[in-house]
Design a protein around this motif. Structure first.
Motif, PDB file in Angstrom:
ATOM      1  N   GLY A   1      31.812  57.103 -67.806  1.00 13.91           N
ATOM      2  CA  GLY A   1      30.592  57.190 -68.589  1.00 13.91           C
ATOM      3  C   GLY A   1      30.815  56.991 -70.084  1.00 13.91           C
ATOM      4  O   GLY A   1      29.877  57.002 -70.866  1.00 13.91           O
ATOM      5  N   SER A   2      32.063  56.799 -70.491  1.00 12.15           N
ATOM      6  CA  SER A   2      32.395  56.647 -71.899  1.00 12.15           C
ATOM      7  C   SER A   2      31.921  55.316 -72.446  1.00 12.15           C
ATOM      8  O   SER A   2      31.848  54.314 -71.733  1.00 12.15           O
TER       9      SER A   2
ATOM     10  N   GLU B   1      34.007  49.990 -70.643  1.00 10.72           N
ATOM     11  CA  GLU B   1      34.128  48.531 -70.501  1.00 10.72           C
ATOM     12  C   GLU B   1      35.367  48.020 -71.229  1.00 10.72           C
ATOM     13  O   GLU B   1      36.092  47.168 -70.726  1.00 10.72           O
ATOM     14  N   ALA B   2      35.605  48.554 -72.408  1.00 12.79           N
ATOM     15  CA  ALA B   2      36.778  48.137 -73.173  1.00 12.79           C
ATOM     16  C   ALA B   2      38.056  48.494 -72.432  1.00 12.79           C
ATOM     17  O   ALA B   2      39.026  47.739 -72.444  1.00 12.79           O
ATOM     18  N   ALA B   3      38.075  49.645 -71.761  1.00 14.19           N
ATOM     19  CA  ALA B   3      39.270  50.066 -71.019  1.00 14.19           C
ATOM     20  C   ALA B   3      39.587  49.078 -69.901  1.00 14.19           C
ATOM     21  O   ALA B   3      40.756  48.839 -69.593  1.00 14.19           O
TER      22      ALA B   3
END
Length: 95
Positions: free
Chosen positions: A5-6, A10-12
């Motif tokens: 939910g962070s 997506e970046a991860a």
């Protein structure tokens, strides 16, 4: 590990591995660019401030000085740059 939910989730998924000089391996996230703000600023005038210099600082263009002047109606232009005065600097909507 990034929480699903962070805002970085997506970046991860696009992270990559980097090896440092000492041989350790790290997962790094790509740079997350933040768009320019559309908010208004309050600027406290200091000695030597000029509208063209403020426009260059806030907008990157000295010729946008009129945006700052227009955002402060009712303030005499002679008083606009009095040191200590708090003036409004609007977002650059002039394009």
């Amino acid at each position: 590990m990034t929480d699903p939910g962070s805002r970085y989730a997506e970046a991860a998924r696009r992270s990559r591995l980097v090896t440092t000089e000492d041989g350790r391996v790290h997962a790094v996230l790509p740079i997350r660019f933040v768009p320019p703000t559309s908010g208004w600023y309050r600027h406290t005038v200091i000695e030597g401030d000029r509208l063209d210099l403020l426009a260059a600082r806030y907008y990157g263009r000295a010729d946008r000085f009129w945006l700052i002047a227009d955002a402060n109606p009712g303030v005499d232009p002679e008083d606009l740059l009095t040191p200590g005065a708090r003036i409004t600097v609007p977002p650059d909507r002039a394009g």
